[in-house]
Design an enzyme around this catalytic site. Sequence first.
Site, PDB file in Angstrom:
ATOM      1  N   PHE A   1      13.240   4.307  11.439  1.00 21.21           N
ATOM      2  CA  PHE A   1      11.919   3.853  11.016  1.00 21.21           C
ATOM      3  C   PHE A   1      11.040   5.077  10.778  1.00 21.21           C
ATOM      4  O   PHE A   1      10.838   5.888  11.675  1.00 21.21           O
ATOM      5  CB  PHE A   1      11.283   2.931  12.049  1.00 21.21           C
ATOM      6  CG  PHE A   1      10.031   2.302  11.522  1.00 21.21           C
ATOM      7  CD1 PHE A   1      10.099   1.236  10.636  1.00 21.21           C
ATOM      8  CD2 PHE A   1       8.786   2.808  11.866  1.00 21.21           C
ATOM      9  CE1 PHE A   1       8.943   0.676  10.097  1.00 21.21           C
ATOM     10  CE2 PHE A   1       7.622   2.252  11.343  1.00 21.21           C
ATOM     11  CZ  PHE A   1       7.705   1.180  10.459  1.00 21.21           C
ATOM     12  N   VAL A   2      10.543   5.213   9.550  1.00 23.70           N
ATOM     13  CA  VAL A   2       9.795   6.415   9.185  1.00 23.70           C
ATOM     14  C   VAL A   2       8.361   6.092   8.792  1.00 23.70           C
ATOM     15  O   VAL A   2       8.072   4.978   8.332  1.00 23.70           O
ATOM     16  CB  VAL A   2      10.495   7.181   8.029  1.00 23.70           C
ATOM     17  CG1 VAL A   2      11.854   7.691   8.455  1.00 23.70           C
ATOM     18  CG2 VAL A   2      10.607   6.314   6.778  1.00 23.70           C
TER      19      VAL A   2
ATOM     20  N   LYS B   1      16.923   3.639   2.073  1.00 18.50           N
ATOM     21  CA  LYS B   1      17.764   3.539   3.277  1.00 18.50           C
ATOM     22  C   LYS B   1      18.979   2.703   2.911  1.00 18.50           C
ATOM     23  O   LYS B   1      18.998   1.492   3.103  1.00 18.50           O
ATOM     24  CB  LYS B   1      16.994   2.775   4.371  1.00 18.50           C
ATOM     25  CG  LYS B   1      16.186   3.601   5.311  1.00 18.50           C
ATOM     26  CD  LYS B   1      15.709   2.726   6.477  1.00 18.50           C
ATOM     27  CE  LYS B   1      14.248   2.894   6.742  1.00 18.50           C
ATOM     28  NZ  LYS B   1      13.715   1.940   7.742  1.00 18.50           N
TER      29      LYS B   1
ATOM     30  N   ASP C   1       3.475   3.433   6.775  1.00 17.08           N
ATOM     31  CA  ASP C   1       2.689   3.211   7.995  1.00 17.08           C
ATOM     32  C   ASP C   1       3.492   2.560   9.111  1.00 17.08           C
ATOM     33  O   ASP C   1       4.563   1.989   8.895  1.00 17.08           O
ATOM     34  CB  ASP C   1       1.510   2.285   7.682  1.00 17.08           C
ATOM     35  CG  ASP C   1       1.962   0.819   7.532  1.00 17.08           C
ATOM     36  OD1 ASP C   1       2.901   0.555   6.748  1.00 17.08           O
ATOM     37  OD2 ASP C   1       1.405  -0.053   8.229  1.00 17.08           O
TER      38      ASP C   1
ATOM     39  N   ASP D   1      14.574  -0.675   1.600  1.00 17.35           N
ATOM     40  CA  ASP D   1      15.291  -0.817   2.874  1.00 17.35           C
ATOM     41  C   ASP D   1      16.372  -1.894   2.665  1.00 17.35           C
ATOM     42  O   ASP D   1      17.449  -1.609   2.141  1.00 17.35           O
ATOM     43  CB  ASP D   1      14.243  -1.182   3.927  1.00 17.35           C
ATOM     44  CG  ASP D   1      14.780  -1.283   5.335  1.00 17.35           C
ATOM     45  OD1 ASP D   1      15.873  -0.788   5.591  1.00 17.35           O
ATOM     46  OD2 ASP D   1      14.104  -1.870   6.204  1.00 17.35           O
TER      47      ASP D   1
ATOM     48  N   LYS E   1       0.816  -1.194   0.000  1.00 24.53           N
ATOM     49  CA  LYS E   1       0.000   0.000   0.000  1.00 24.53           C
ATOM     50  C   LYS E   1       0.866   1.266   0.000  1.00 24.53           C
ATOM     51  O   LYS E   1       0.424   2.333  -0.392  1.00 24.53           O
ATOM     52  CB  LYS E   1      -0.873   0.019   1.268  1.00 24.53           C
ATOM     53  CG  LYS E   1      -1.823  -1.133   1.407  1.00 24.53           C
ATOM     54  CD  LYS E   1      -2.545  -1.028   2.764  1.00 24.53           C
ATOM     55  CE  LYS E   1      -3.312  -2.310   3.027  1.00 24.53           C
ATOM     56  NZ  LYS E   1      -3.851  -2.305   4.422  1.00 24.53           N
ATOM     57  N   GLY E   2       2.096   1.136   0.493  1.00 28.29           N
ATOM     58  CA  GLY E   2       2.900   2.304   0.841  1.00 28.29           C
ATOM     59  C   GLY E   2       3.119   3.333  -0.252  1.00 28.29           C
ATOM     60  O   GLY E   2       3.263   4.519   0.032  1.00 28.29           O
TER      61      GLY E   2
ATOM     62  N   ARG F   1      -0.424   6.806   7.432  1.00 28.91           N
ATOM     63  CA  ARG F   1      -0.207   6.870   5.980  1.00 28.91           C
ATOM     64  C   ARG F   1      -0.601   8.226   5.400  1.00 28.91           C
ATOM     65  O   ARG F   1      -0.068   8.653   4.381  1.00 28.91           O
ATOM     66  CB  ARG F   1      -1.025   5.780   5.268  1.00 28.91           C
ATOM     67  CG  ARG F   1      -0.552   4.362   5.545  1.00 28.91           C
ATOM     68  CD  ARG F   1      -1.171   3.407   4.524  1.00 28.91           C
ATOM     69  NE  ARG F   1      -1.064   2.007   4.922  1.00 28.91           N
ATOM     70  CZ  ARG F   1      -0.013   1.228   4.661  1.00 28.91           C
ATOM     71  NH1 ARG F   1       1.032   1.701   4.015  1.00 28.91           N
ATOM     72  NH2 ARG F   1      -0.012  -0.034   5.044  1.00 28.91           N
TER      73      ARG F   1
ATOM     74  N   GLU G   1       8.012   2.207  -5.795  1.00 30.76           N
ATOM     75  CA  GLU G   1       8.081   1.733  -4.403  1.00 30.76           C
ATOM     76  C   GLU G   1       8.009   2.912  -3.442  1.00 30.76           C
ATOM     77  O   GLU G   1       8.402   4.033  -3.793  1.00 30.76           O
ATOM     78  CB  GLU G   1       9.434   1.040  -4.177  1.00 30.76           C
ATOM     79  CG  GLU G   1       9.423  -0.462  -4.417  1.00 30.76           C
ATOM     80  CD  GLU G   1       8.973  -1.224  -3.178  1.00 30.76           C
ATOM     81  OE1 GLU G   1       8.329  -0.631  -2.292  1.00 30.76           O
ATOM     82  OE2 GLU G   1       9.276  -2.434  -3.102  1.00 30.76           O
ATOM     83  N   ASP G   2       7.559   2.653  -2.214  1.00 29.87           N
ATOM     84  CA  ASP G   2       7.597   3.695  -1.183  1.00 29.87           C
ATOM     85  C   ASP G   2       9.008   3.848  -0.622  1.00 29.87           C
ATOM     86  O   ASP G   2       9.550   4.938  -0.518  1.00 29.87           O
ATOM     87  CB  ASP G   2       6.585   3.409  -0.054  1.00 29.87           C
ATOM     88  CG  ASP G   2       6.739   2.026   0.575  1.00 29.87           C
ATOM     89  OD1 ASP G   2       7.538   1.195   0.080  1.00 29.87           O
ATOM     90  OD2 ASP G   2       6.041   1.753   1.574  1.00 29.87           O
TER      91      ASP G   2
HETATM   92  P1  IMP Z   1      12.727  -4.153   2.183  1.00 33.84           P
HETATM   93  O1  IMP Z   1      12.143  -5.394   1.560  1.00 33.84           O
HETATM   94  O2  IMP Z   1      13.548  -4.450   3.402  1.00 33.84           O
HETATM   95  O3  IMP Z   1      13.474  -3.279   1.197  1.00 33.84           O
HETATM   96  O4  IMP Z   1      11.518  -3.308   2.742  1.00 33.84           O
HETATM   97  C1  IMP Z   1      10.609  -2.750   1.898  1.00 33.84           C
HETATM   98  C2  IMP Z   1       9.242  -2.569   2.525  1.00 33.84           C
HETATM   99  O5  IMP Z   1       9.283  -2.511   3.955  1.00 33.84           O
HETATM  100  C3  IMP Z   1       8.713  -1.228   2.082  1.00 33.84           C
HETATM  101  O6  IMP Z   1       7.975  -1.346   0.892  1.00 33.84           O
HETATM  102  C4  IMP Z   1       7.876  -0.787   3.277  1.00 33.84           C
HETATM  103  O7  IMP Z   1       6.563  -1.251   3.143  1.00 33.84           O
HETATM  104  C5  IMP Z   1       8.528  -1.434   4.462  1.00 33.84           C
HETATM  105  N1  IMP Z   1       9.438  -0.498   5.165  1.00 33.84           N
HETATM  106  C6  IMP Z   1      10.803  -0.485   5.152  1.00 33.84           C
HETATM  107  N2  IMP Z   1      11.294   0.497   5.923  1.00 33.84           N
HETATM  108  C7  IMP Z   1      10.218   1.141   6.432  1.00 33.84           C
HETATM  109  C8  IMP Z   1      10.064   2.284   7.302  1.00 33.84           C
HETATM  110  O8  IMP Z   1      11.025   2.934   7.771  1.00 33.84           O
HETATM  111  N3  IMP Z   1       8.777   2.639   7.590  1.00 33.84           N
HETATM  112  C9  IMP Z   1       7.685   1.973   7.104  1.00 33.84           C
HETATM  113  N4  IMP Z   1       7.781   0.926   6.285  1.00 33.84           N
HETATM  114  C10 IMP Z   1       9.035   0.505   5.954  1.00 33.84           C
END
Ligand code: IMP
Length: 174
Positions: free
Chosen positions: A151-152, A130, A158, A102, A42-43, A164, A98-99
């Site tokens: 964490f944002v 990040k 969210d 990470d 959803k992000g 959101r 993507e939102d």
């Molecule tokens: P990744 O798979 O570790 O890159 O994480 C990606 C997903 O984790 C993103 O699409 C977000 O939905 C969630 N996410 C990662 N970091 C944050 C954060 O700081 N706040 C909220 N959601 C996050």
Amino acid sequence: MELPPHQIIISEEQIGKRIPQLAGEVEKELGDENPLVVVVLKGAFVFASDLVRNFEFPHQIDFIATSSYGDATSTSGVVKLLKDLDEPIKGRTILLVEDIVDTGLTLHYLQQLLQIRQPKKIEVMTFLSKMARREFHTPLKFVGFEIPDKFVVGYGLDYKEQYRGLPYVIAIEE
Ligand code: IMP
């Protein structure tokens, strides 16, 4: 809305300035290719809706949904596909929106899932990155903002489905 103790990471004004710049970058790279904008739910929905309203070239929009976090603030290491695209993408130019990237696991999973459907190409746009926590290094073509390892929430992101709708991005205590 009552907010927990927080620190503003990206203001509404910064976002407002950056979005037209990003739209311009996309237009330069993909404006002639009638891209399919794939919004990762959803992000990314808030970011994507502001972004496409700055697109002055033909494009379509589709949605895909994944989950990796559940209620936690760091990845579970397993990505689940919750909703697939509505249309085939063979031969299409894809702008994957993507939102936040990470660890990069979600993006890595999505790239693999979409690549086997033989699109012409997939370019990635992320609102936030990040870098400090990256484990999977999928190339990011367009990045809104690099942020520190915090964490944002807000602007689509969210914590337990809250925050959101904030028009800016804050870091909250976990
Ligand atoms: P990744 O798979 O570790 O890159 O994480 C990606 C997903 O984790 C993103 O699409 C977000 O939905 C969630 N996410 C990662 N970091 C944050 C954060 O700081 N706040 C909220 N959601 C996050």
